[in-house]
Design a protein around this motif. Structure first.
Motif, PDB file in Angstrom:
ATOM      1  N   LYS A 120      48.504  53.820 -88.179  1.00 23.45           N
ATOM      2  CA  LYS A 120      47.842  54.360 -89.501  1.00 23.45           C
ATOM      3  C   LYS A 120      47.411  55.569 -89.365  1.00 23.45           C
ATOM      4  O   LYS A 120      46.692  55.953 -90.048  1.00 23.45           O
ATOM      5  N   LYS A 121      47.806  56.215 -88.268  1.00 20.90           N
ATOM      6  CA  LYS A 121      47.228  57.657 -87.920  1.00 20.90           C
ATOM      7  C   LYS A 121      45.641  57.576 -87.847  1.00 20.90           C
ATOM      8  O   LYS A 121      44.982  58.633 -88.176  1.00 20.90           O
ATOM      9  N   VAL A 122      45.132  56.553 -87.173  1.00 17.21           N
ATOM     10  CA  VAL A 122      44.005  56.696 -86.693  1.00 17.21           C
ATOM     11  C   VAL A 122      43.630  56.380 -85.256  1.00 17.21           C
ATOM     12  O   VAL A 122      44.345  55.482 -84.643  1.00 17.21           O
ATOM     13  N   ARG A 123      42.903  57.405 -84.514  1.00 18.93           N
ATOM     14  CA  ARG A 123      42.901  57.231 -83.143  1.00 18.93           C
ATOM     15  C   ARG A 123      41.816  56.244 -82.936  1.00 18.93           C
ATOM     16  O   ARG A 123      40.586  56.427 -83.423  1.00 18.93           O
ATOM     17  N   PHE A 124      41.975  55.258 -82.075  1.00 16.86           N
ATOM     18  CA  PHE A 124      40.940  54.287 -81.711  1.00 16.86           C
ATOM     19  C   PHE A 124      40.336  54.652 -80.296  1.00 16.86           C
ATOM     20  O   PHE A 124      41.180  54.615 -79.228  1.00 16.86           O
ATOM     21  N   PHE A 125      38.933  54.385 -80.046  1.00 12.81           N
ATOM     22  CA  PHE A 125      38.438  54.530 -78.874  1.00 12.81           C
ATOM     23  C   PHE A 125      37.309  53.551 -78.580  1.00 12.81           C
ATOM     24  O   PHE A 125      36.750  53.349 -79.583  1.00 12.81           O
ATOM     25  N   THR A 126      36.941  53.195 -77.427  1.00 11.56           N
ATOM     26  CA  THR A 126      35.683  52.434 -77.042  1.00 11.56           C
ATOM     27  C   THR A 126      34.807  52.845 -76.181  1.00 11.56           C
ATOM     28  O   THR A 126      35.470  53.775 -75.064  1.00 11.56           O
ATOM     29  N   THR A 127      33.429  52.638 -76.194  1.00  8.96           N
ATOM     30  CA  THR A 127      32.549  52.977 -75.032  1.00  8.96           C
ATOM     31  C   THR A 127      31.587  51.927 -75.173  1.00  8.96           C
ATOM     32  O   THR A 127      31.329  51.096 -76.022  1.00  8.96           O
TER      33      THR A 127
END
Length: 330
Positions: A120-127
């Motif tokens: 979806k052209k969305v970069r996903f990250f977590t912290t």
């Protein structure tokens, strides 16, 4: 409430130190983000017939947040967010979705969500909330007193709401001046009750660019002292997550509090950290200049500075001191 606290923290960081904010985004996303306009001279476009003298540009990007007080994220909700963000159609810039949780999410799950997001052209990250504070604290210079106070308030907030990791094996170091010898002799450190601090299992005394004493905290109490009548009134006994029950100060420990109050001239209510004993340590600061305030260190876990010491069993205070003496910090 938690989301608002995170937004306020990031807004304040951006206001006081845009470079720290951009460094945070770079650390979380493994990509460079420039906060604020860029200033360039003589920008030539290959298809242009003229070259303006200068250009001021603000590169667009969007960062969405999803916060959870628990240890995990709702995968279906995250995927729905991908669809929503895609429909917004940020054509010129980049879109990032950042998930914030109490504990790190499973790496396999993270990888699958990142693949779904890229479609979806969305970069996903977590912290985690704790890691967010850690990154900001390490990125902020010691002279940024207002910024460091804001980060400290956020730490206290997430500690109060139990949004910190389960591990209690953290070290709090406190700079000591004229009271250093009294702290060492009586195995007690004291400060003002109004100071915002996270209580840690281990307490270090810092002086002359080195943590030279370390102890395991038995109790943290607020107390008023009356030197003439030799009375100690415990006004608050703070619960400590690594202790199964509150440690009520013994008469001997109260005498030690009285002696510190007498020698230092302290007569108002103070907060006292009682340790079983302070042992010698040489945990040296290798960078220039001293520290202007207290600092925190993770001892175990992935980012623990002496995680090998906690691999098999809980170490003794002497083993912790020996392990730290083989390390340095900045």
């Amino acid at each position: 409430m938690v989301t608002n606290a995170v937004l306020l923290l990031l807004a304040q960081v951006n206001r006081l130190a845009p470079s720290v904010f951009s460094g945070l985004l770079t650390r979380l996303t493994d990509d460079e983000y420039f906060i604020g306009p860029t200033f360039k001279n003589q920008i030539r476009h290959p298809n242009a017939q003229s070259v303006p003298d200068a250009l001021i540009r603000q590169i667009p990007f969007e960062i969405y947040l999803e916060t959870k007080k628990g240890n995990d994220l709702d995968c279906s909700q995250i995927c729905q967010h991908f669809d929503t963000i895609k429909k917004i159609e940020n054509v010129e810039g980049s879109s990032v979705l950042l998930g914030l949780t109490r504990m790190p999410i499973d790496r396999e799950k993270l990888g699958k969500l990142q693949e779904r997001g890229m479609k979806k052209k969305v970069r996903f990250f977590t912290t985690t909330f704790s890691e967010l504070a850690d990154i900001l604290e390490k990125s902020s210079d010691e002279f940024r007193l207002e910024l460091n106070a804001i980060i400290e308030e956020f730490r206290a907030f997430i500690q109060e709401l139990k949004l910190m990791p389960d591990s209690d094996n953290r070290l709090l170091i406190n700079p000591c001046g004229n009271t250093y010898e009294q702290n060492c002799y009586h195995h007690i450190y004291y400060d003002q009750p109004t100071r915002s601090k996270i209580f840690c299992k281990y307490l270090g005394l810092y002086k002359e660019k080195s943590v030279s004493r370390i102890g395991e905290v038995l109790a943290v109490v607020n107390a008023r002292t009356d030197i003439e009548s030799r009375k100690v009134e415990i006004t608050k006994n703070h619960p400590l997550s690594w202790c199964n029950a509150l440690h009520e100060p013994t008469e001997q420990e109260k005498d030690r509090i009285l002696e510190i109050a007498r020698k230092t001239g302290t007569h108002k209510e103070e907060r006292y950290y009682i340790v079983e004993k302070f042992v010698e340590c040489t945990f040296k600061k290798k960078s220039k200049h001293g520290v202007q305030g207290h600092r925190y260190f993770s001892l175990d876990g992935e980012d623990g500075i002496i995680r090998e010491c906690f691999a098999d069993k809980l170490p003794s205070i002497q083993e912790v001191a020996n392990a730290l003496s083989a390390k340095t910090w900045e």
